[in-house]
Scaffold this active site. Structure first.
Site, PDB file in Angstrom:
ATOM      1  N   ASP A  88     -10.090  56.852  28.744  1.00  0.00           N
ATOM      2  CA  ASP A  88      -8.900  56.211  28.038  1.00  0.00           C
ATOM      3  C   ASP A  88      -7.812  57.307  27.381  1.00  0.00           C
ATOM      4  O   ASP A  88      -8.538  58.012  26.737  1.00  0.00           O
ATOM      5  CB  ASP A  88      -9.147  55.123  27.204  1.00  0.00           C
ATOM      6  N   ASP A 148      -6.096  61.681  29.915  1.00  0.00           N
ATOM      7  CA  ASP A 148      -5.167  61.216  30.900  1.00  0.00           C
ATOM      8  C   ASP A 148      -6.057  61.245  32.212  1.00  0.00           C
ATOM      9  O   ASP A 148      -6.730  62.069  32.640  1.00  0.00           O
ATOM     10  CB  ASP A 148      -4.446  62.233  31.063  1.00  0.00           C
ATOM     11  N   GLY A 149      -6.435  59.757  32.393  1.00  0.00           N
ATOM     12  CA  GLY A 149      -7.241  59.661  33.603  1.00  0.00           C
ATOM     13  C   GLY A 149      -6.874  60.067  34.952  1.00  0.00           C
ATOM     14  O   GLY A 149      -7.677  60.618  35.897  1.00  0.00           O
ATOM     15  N   ASP A 180      -7.781  50.584  35.771  1.00  0.00           N
ATOM     16  CA  ASP A 180      -7.014  49.341  35.324  1.00  0.00           C
ATOM     17  C   ASP A 180      -6.068  49.825  34.257  1.00  0.00           C
ATOM     18  O   ASP A 180      -6.100  49.745  32.790  1.00  0.00           O
ATOM     19  CB  ASP A 180      -7.916  48.679  34.706  1.00  0.00           C
TER      20      ASP A 180
END
Length: 264
Positions: A99, A127-128, A145
C-alpha cells in the site's frame, strides 16, 4: 437499532494521498479514503468474513486453482479483508500486501485485526505498480484493489502494469482486479487486459453495487468444463463458506462459452 458512529477523519494525510477515515454501524467497521464511500469493511465479531460483495467475487479464481498456492500479492491493503480471509482459509499461503498510503497501513494495523506480520504475512509501504516489478514468475495470485476514494488509480489500469503483473505471475498464476462497471473506461480496461493476457480473461460481477472482479490467466486453466466446475463449486462452497455456485452461474452468464466449456 445499534448506535451509528458516522464517518470520522483520523489525522490529515500527506497532501497527495486521500485521508483515511473509519465508520462503524453495528458490528461492521469500515474504512474510507477521503469520502464516505466504503473501501473496506470488517465484521468485528467475525473478522475473516468477506463483508463486501466485491471482495467475495474476487475469490472466484479459486474455481480454477489446481495446486496449493505458495504466495499471494495484494496491491491495496485497505482494511485487510483479503489478508484476514487468506490467513484463515489458506493458512499455508504466504502473503505480501502493498500500500502506498502509510496512514492506511497504520489504521489497518491498529483497527482491523490484521494477521501477525512475520514469515507468512508482510506489509510493504510502496507504490504497487512499481513494487510488482520485483517479482519474476514467483507469485501465484495478484489481487488488485486500488481506488483513491473517487476512482481507480490510473497506473493500475495501464498495459505496462498488466505486463509487469504477467511477468510477476507463476506459470499458472492469476491476476484479479476490482473494477467499477459504471466507469466509462471500463471496456477499454478489459481490452487492455485481453491484449496482455492473450484473451484469457473472465468477468465476474459482484452481487451488488456494480463492481466486477476481472480475472486474467497466465495460462489456460486446466479445467474449463462447466459440469466439472459445477461439482468443484459445490465443494468449494462448503470448504470456504462462499457461494461459488452463484459465481459460476454468473461467470457462465457473462463470458463466452458454448454451454459446456469456457473459451480461455
Amino acid at each position: 437499532m445499534p448506535p451509528r458512529h458516522p464517518y470520522r477523519r483520523l489525522r490529515p494525510a500527506k497532501s497527495h494521498l486521500p485521508e483515511v477515515g473509519i465508520s462503524e454501524e453495528g458490528n461492521i467497521r469500515s474504512l474510507h479514503l477521503g469520502s464516505d464511500t466504503i473501501q473496506s469493511s470488517m465484521n468485528v465479531d467475525h473478522p475473516s468474513e468477506l463483508v463486501l460483495s466485491y471482495s467475495r467475487a474476487m475469490m472466484g479464481w479459486l474455481l480454477f486453482a489446481e495446486t496449493p498456492l505458495k504466495h499471494i500479492t495484494q496491491i491495496g491493503l485497505g482494511g485487510g479483508s483479503f489478508a484476514r480471509w487468506i490467513d484463515s482459509y489458506l493458512p499455508d499461503t504466504k502473503q505480501t500486501a502493498i500500500d502506498i498510503n502509510p496512514q492506511v497501513i497504520a489504521v489497518a494495523r491498529s483497527l482491523f485485526e490484521l494477521p501477525h506480520e512475520g514469515e507468512n504475512f508482510e506489509i510493504i509501504e510502496a507504490d504497487g505498480a512499481e513494487y510488482i516489478k520485483v517479482f519474476r514468475h514467483n507469485t501465484d495470485v495478484i489481487l488488485v484493489d486500488g481506488f483513491d476514494g473517487e476512482q481507480i488509480i490510473d497506473a493500475l489500469v495501464e498495459e505496462p502494469f498488466f505486463q509487469d503483473c504477467r511477468n510477476a505471475l507463476s506459470p499458472d498464476g492469476v491476476f484479479v482486479t476490482n473494477w467499477w462497471s459504471g466507469d466509462q473506461r471500463y471496456q477499454r480496461f478489459v481490452e487492455r487486459l485481453l491484449n496482455v493476457f492473450d484473451g484469457r480473461v473472465l468477468e465476474l460481477p459482484a452481487e451488488s453495487h456494480g463492481n466486477v472482479a476481472v480475472m486474467a490467466f497466465q495460462s489456460s486453466p486446466k479445467e474449463q468444463n462447466l459440469d466439472n466446475l459445477k461439482k468443484r463449486a459445490e465443494k468449494l462452497s462448503e470448504k470456504y463458506g462462499l457461494d461459488f455456485k452463484r459465481m459460476l452461474a454468473d461467470l457462465k452468464a457473462n463470458n463466452q462459452n458454448n454451454g459446456k466449456n469456457f473459451y480461455l
